[in-house]
Write an enzyme that holds these catalytic residues in place. Structure first.
Site, mmCIF file in Angstrom:
data_model
loop_
_atom_site.group_PDB
_atom_site.id
_atom_site.type_symbol
_atom_site.label_atom_id
_atom_site.label_comp_id
_atom_site.label_asym_id
_atom_site.label_seq_id
_atom_site.Cartn_x
_atom_site.Cartn_y
_atom_site.Cartn_z
ATOM 1 N N LYS A 20 2.060 14.391 54.135
ATOM 2 C CA LYS A 20 2.975 14.318 52.991
ATOM 3 C C LYS A 20 3.996 13.206 53.181
ATOM 4 O O LYS A 20 4.402 12.566 52.241
ATOM 5 C CB LYS A 20 3.714 15.658 52.810
ATOM 6 C CG LYS A 20 4.678 15.685 51.639
ATOM 7 C CD LYS A 20 3.967 15.423 50.320
ATOM 8 C CE LYS A 20 4.911 15.378 49.139
ATOM 9 N NZ LYS A 20 4.253 14.901 47.905
ATOM 10 N N CYS A 78 4.157 15.329 61.859
ATOM 11 C CA CYS A 78 4.404 16.573 62.584
ATOM 12 C C CYS A 78 5.496 17.389 61.902
ATOM 13 O O CYS A 78 6.401 16.860 61.311
ATOM 14 C CB CYS A 78 4.850 16.238 64.004
ATOM 15 S SG CYS A 78 3.715 15.152 64.835
ATOM 16 N N ASN A 80 8.341 14.592 67.253
ATOM 17 C CA ASN A 80 7.733 13.927 66.101
ATOM 18 C C ASN A 80 8.059 12.449 66.273
ATOM 19 O O ASN A 80 9.203 12.092 66.490
ATOM 20 C CB ASN A 80 8.348 14.464 64.796
ATOM 21 C CG ASN A 80 7.633 13.912 63.568
ATOM 22 O OD1 ASN A 80 6.661 13.175 63.691
ATOM 23 N ND2 ASN A 80 8.117 14.268 62.396
ATOM 24 N N GLY A 81 7.033 11.578 66.246
ATOM 25 C CA GLY A 81 7.282 10.140 66.381
ATOM 26 C C GLY A 81 6.423 9.561 67.482
ATOM 27 O O GLY A 81 5.396 10.117 67.850
ATOM 28 N N GLU A 115 -2.379 4.389 39.859
ATOM 29 C CA GLU A 115 -1.945 5.723 40.285
ATOM 30 C C GLU A 115 -3.019 6.757 39.986
ATOM 31 O O GLU A 115 -3.313 7.634 40.811
ATOM 32 C CB GLU A 115 -0.633 6.084 39.604
ATOM 33 C CG GLU A 115 -0.195 7.531 39.712
ATOM 34 C CD GLU A 115 -0.049 8.042 41.150
ATOM 35 O OE1 GLU A 115 -0.081 7.218 42.084
ATOM 36 O OE2 GLU A 115 0.064 9.265 41.336
ATOM 37 N N TRP A 162 0.418 16.044 64.169
ATOM 38 C CA TRP A 162 -0.460 15.073 63.489
ATOM 39 C C TRP A 162 -0.692 13.986 64.520
ATOM 40 O O TRP A 162 0.216 13.198 64.809
ATOM 41 C CB TRP A 162 0.262 14.538 62.240
ATOM 42 C CG TRP A 162 -0.596 13.793 61.272
ATOM 43 C CD1 TRP A 162 -1.494 14.306 60.390
ATOM 44 C CD2 TRP A 162 -0.632 12.371 61.063
ATOM 45 N NE1 TRP A 162 -2.058 13.313 59.635
ATOM 46 C CE2 TRP A 162 -1.578 12.118 60.026
ATOM 47 C CE3 TRP A 162 0.027 11.292 61.639
ATOM 48 C CZ2 TRP A 162 -1.849 10.836 59.567
ATOM 49 C CZ3 TRP A 162 -0.254 10.010 61.173
ATOM 50 C CH2 TRP A 162 -1.178 9.794 60.163
ATOM 51 N N GLU A 194 -7.523 10.457 46.675
ATOM 52 C CA GLU A 194 -6.877 11.114 47.822
ATOM 53 C C GLU A 194 -7.110 12.624 47.827
ATOM 54 O O GLU A 194 -6.988 13.261 48.862
ATOM 55 C CB GLU A 194 -5.397 10.792 47.896
ATOM 56 C CG GLU A 194 -4.525 11.341 46.822
ATOM 57 C CD GLU A 194 -3.049 11.047 47.101
ATOM 58 O OE1 GLU A 194 -2.650 10.934 48.249
ATOM 59 O OE2 GLU A 194 -2.306 10.917 46.133
ATOM 60 N N ARG A 206 2.421 19.381 55.257
ATOM 61 C CA ARG A 206 2.675 18.048 55.828
ATOM 62 C C ARG A 206 1.420 17.461 56.460
ATOM 63 O O ARG A 206 1.375 16.316 56.808
ATOM 64 C CB ARG A 206 3.782 18.145 56.881
ATOM 65 C CG ARG A 206 5.167 18.343 56.332
ATOM 66 C CD ARG A 206 6.175 18.403 57.453
ATOM 67 N NE ARG A 206 6.255 17.163 58.187
ATOM 68 C CZ ARG A 206 7.362 16.424 58.270
ATOM 69 N NH1 ARG A 206 8.438 16.818 57.648
ATOM 70 N NH2 ARG A 206 7.378 15.321 58.964
ATOM 71 N N HIS A 254 -13.842 -10.869 35.114
ATOM 72 C CA HIS A 254 -13.846 -11.761 36.292
ATOM 73 C C HIS A 254 -14.488 -11.099 37.494
ATOM 74 O O HIS A 254 -14.130 -11.406 38.636
ATOM 75 C CB HIS A 254 -12.401 -12.180 36.598
ATOM 76 C CG HIS A 254 -11.736 -12.875 35.455
ATOM 77 N ND1 HIS A 254 -12.054 -14.144 35.040
ATOM 78 C CD2 HIS A 254 -10.800 -12.431 34.590
ATOM 79 C CE1 HIS A 254 -11.336 -14.466 33.993
ATOM 80 N NE2 HIS A 254 -10.549 -13.449 33.700
ATOM 81 N N LYS A 262 -4.715 9.133 42.816
ATOM 82 C CA LYS A 262 -4.728 10.604 42.725
ATOM 83 C C LYS A 262 -6.133 11.125 42.952
ATOM 84 O O LYS A 262 -6.363 12.067 43.693
ATOM 85 C CB LYS A 262 -4.247 11.076 41.347
ATOM 86 C CG LYS A 262 -2.774 11.140 41.118
ATOM 87 C CD LYS A 262 -1.962 12.132 41.928
ATOM 88 C CE LYS A 262 -1.483 11.718 43.267
ATOM 89 N NZ LYS A 262 -0.650 10.606 43.516
HETATM 90 C C1 AGP Z 1 0.902 9.921 47.095
HETATM 91 O O1 AGP Z 1 0.082 10.846 46.403
HETATM 92 C C2 AGP Z 1 0.524 9.799 48.554
HETATM 93 N N1 AGP Z 1 0.672 11.063 49.197
HETATM 94 C C3 AGP Z 1 1.230 8.661 49.265
HETATM 95 O O2 AGP Z 1 0.691 7.465 48.739
HETATM 96 C C4 AGP Z 1 2.760 8.594 49.105
HETATM 97 O O3 AGP Z 1 3.104 8.236 47.793
HETATM 98 C C5 AGP Z 1 3.305 7.520 50.052
HETATM 99 O O4 AGP Z 1 3.004 7.899 51.369
HETATM 100 C C6 AGP Z 1 4.824 7.297 49.903
HETATM 101 O O5 AGP Z 1 5.497 8.493 50.192
HETATM 102 P P1 AGP Z 1 7.085 8.586 49.827
HETATM 103 O O6 AGP Z 1 7.191 8.469 48.338
HETATM 104 O O7 AGP Z 1 7.506 9.908 50.355
HETATM 105 O O8 AGP Z 1 7.756 7.434 50.518
#
Ligand code: AGP
Length: 613
Positions: free
Chosen positions: A608, A2, A100-101, A486, A74, A493, A27, A509, A490
């Site tokens: 985010k 949020c 938020n929470g 990674e 959210w 996501e 976000r 394997h 990328k």
């Molecule tokens: C990364 O592209 C993602 N958005 C997600 O995996 C992110 O890296 C993860 O949520 C950790 O976020 P942070 O680095 O803000 O802790």
């Protein structure tokens, strides 16, 4: 997670808050709303969906007032809908709340409040907050005390912001636990509040960061902080260097595109004045680890989530090689439940761009309880991760707005290299010659990054050919295996293509059964200590009609011959090449996502900063 924005001052509060919410769109959210006090009455506009829906409501029936609070939701409790959108009010509509929470004890509180005659109109946990405030007001408490009693009654990590129509000259807020930050912006006869600084950076750079257990009463004359027991707290103002422009997209189509493109700059900022390029000596003044303490470190446990956890895997190679300290890497969400063995000579290294990831914060708290020293590599200044750490290494990338992390990832790799060098120099495991060699490689890094990012490679062609494929496999080995992970993250996501990162040596394997002409294989094949091994992997893929897109060193004809497509990078020290190898994978993922028409900056279901477990 949020987004929260609040304003009190001479301007039209709804406009200031709405604009702030727009800056928090990255976000991730599913509904939005704003409350103000108009002609002495709480007035609310809220709707499901994007901010454009709320904007239409505001155009149709504007709200005037000099105090307002706004929220992008959210969903955690109660599906995305108009009735579940924040702000929420009590049945008399005298108090408005955004949150938020998660209120972990909301069911028992809701049942008790209903038994006392309160009427609920949503499925959210948030609504119990506003009814509790209403209850305590009717028991004769002042608004501030009614809020304080409420904040003490609810359980769970929450950021809460409230208005009361009977006291239109104030906003009351609290931060309980680590459910995402609340930052207060100090203006001239006006005050701002936000869950993230980009929402209010254009108005002020004077920020006050709220901590767990802080409560604030905000008026146009300033702010008063106290704890939940009512004791006054003094807080300092931090002047923020980030300028509003850097939080804007500028000439780019997406924030992610901008943040990929600006990595020559962000890596330069990460280096800052930390490296003496002549002697190779590293200075990390905020690390707060003396040479003696460095010598006594027995083990480092690195924890993070998502992209940041892959950064930890790369850092393991750097720290073990240069400082000869054993490094364990754990997903933060796994670490805290595995009853970890920790002693006072253990350092917990947490990596977090946002500094608000709940799993990472909880892992840090768990490690601290067991005696570990906390070091964090973090980007957002004033974040919870930064504040609970014993030592920090800032990423200094500036705001990273795109949900998919790019510049923060490469800077977190560089920060770990600096950390490894600093420890190695303190422990005598890193020679001066190697320090100078690494420093020279670091010096060349931003320029090499800029060269890769500006190269006109065949990304568009690759995206046109493979945009409709359902599966990709990413292969890497050694220090570049995490880069395969990674690269796959990328892609999946932001393009929603299923992509898997795998250690190349594991292909035989099992995964080799997947190889066919429908599933492109992205292989990271650099001229390092596993080069020959990687070549045999590519040959095995080709022998089964597989398609190979190689990330290799420039001028490597052997790889060019073996591959269907080549994305090349300049050579550097083996410990720095993961940073360079990441860049083509970011560009590839971006191009494929754009070719598929995906919402690159706000991918579906993602946030985010994941501030709930
Ligand atoms: C990364 O592209 C993602 N958005 C997600 O995996 C992110 O890296 C993860 O949520 C950790 O976020 P942070 O680095 O803000 O802790």
């Amino acid at each position: 997670m949020c987004g929260i924005v609040g304003y009190i001052g001479p301007r039209q509060a709804t406009n200031v808050v709405f604009k702030g919410l727009k800056r928090l769109e990255y976000r991730g959210y599913d509904s939005a709303g704003i409350a103000t006090i108009q002609k002495g009455q709480i007035t609310i506009r809220r709707d499901e969906g994007k901010l454009s829906n709320l904007e239409s409501m505001l155009v149709e029936s504007p709200m005037n007032g000099h105090v307002a609070i706004g929220h992008t939701r959210w969903a955690t409790h109660g599906r995305p809908s108009q009735r579940n959108a924040h702000p929420h009010t009590d049945e008399n509509k005298i108090v408005a709340v955004i949150q938020n929470g998660i209120v972990e004890n909301f069911i028992s509180l809701k049942n008790q409040l209903i038994a006392e005659g309160h009427v609920f109109t949503s499925d959210t946990d948030t609504e119990v907050i506003v009814h509790l405030i209403d209850k305590f007001l009717h028991e004769g408490n002042s608004f501030v005390e009614a809020c304080r009693l409420t904040f003490r009654k609810i359980r769970g990590a929450n950021a809460i912001v409230t208005l009361n129509e009977a006291e239109p000259n104030k906003i009351v807020a609290a931060r309980i636990g680590n459910a995402g930050g609340i930052t207060i912006g100090v203006g001239e006869d006006e005050m701002f509040l936000a869950s993230d600084m980009p929402a209010i950076l254009e108005h002020t750079r004077k920020m006050i960061f709220m901590e767990d257990g802080d409560m604030v009463v905000m008026t146009t004359n300033g702010v008063e902080f106290s704890d939940l027991a009512g004791e006054p707290i003094s807080k300092s103002i931090t002047e923020i260097a980030w300028d509003p422009v850097s939080a804007e997209k500028g000439k780019y189509r997406h924030f992610m595109q901008k943040e990929i493109a600006e990595q020559a700059r962000s890596l330069t900022d990460t280096i800052g004045t930390r490296v003496d390029f002549e002697t190779g000596q590293i200075s990390l003044p905020e690390l707060n680890i003396s040479a003696t303490a460095a010598k006594n470190i027995s083990r480092i446990i690195s924890v993070a989530c998502g992209t940041s956890s892959y950064a930890c895997l790369v850092g393991k190679f750097m720290i073990e090689q240069l400082a000869r300290i054993p490094v364990e890497v754990d997903y933060a969400s796994e670490f805290r439940y595995r009853d970890p063995v920790i002693d006072n000579d253990t350092v917990l290294l947490a990596i977090s761009q946002s500094g608000e990831t709940a799993d990472t914060l909880q892992a840090m708290n768990e490690a601290k309880k067991r005696g570990a020293k906390l070091v964090s590599i973090v980007n957002v200044i004033g974040s919870a991760v930064q504040r609970i750490s014993d030592g920090i290494i800032l990423m200094h990338t500036g705001p990273e707005i795109g949900v998919a992390s790019t510049k923060a990832f490469t800077s977190s790799l560089l920060d770990q290299l600096l950390f490894a060098m600093k420890l190695g120099q303190a422990r005598g495991t890193l020679s001066n010659e190697m320090s100078v060699e690494l420093a020279q490689a670091i010096l060349a890094l931003p320029d090499q990054a800029g060269y890769i990012l500006n190269k006109d490679e065949n990304y568009e062609e690759i995206a046109n050919v493979f945009h409709d494929r359902e599966h990709f496999l990413y292969l890497g080995r050694g220090i570049n295996y995490p880069i395969a992970l990674e690269g796959a993250l990328k892609l999946k996501e932001i393009s929603y293509i299923h992509a898997e990162g795998y250690p190349a040596g594991e292909m035989k394997h099992g995964p080799i059964a997947l190889i066919d002409e429908m599933m492109p294989v992205v292989a990271i094949v650099l001229q390092d200590n596993v080069y020959e091994k990687m070549i045999s992997q590519i040959e095995q893929v080709k022998a089964r009609s597989g398609i190979v897109i190689s990330v290799c060193n420039e001028g490597d004809e052997r790889i060019a011959q073996l591959s269907d497509y080549v994305l090349s990078i300049p050579k550097s020290h083996q410990l720095l090449m993961p940073i360079l190898a990441t860049l083509p994978l970011q560009r590839l993922a971006y191009q494929l996502a754009v070719r598929r028409g995906c919402d690159v900056d706000q991918p579906r279901n993602l946030a985010k900063s994941v501030t709930v477990e």
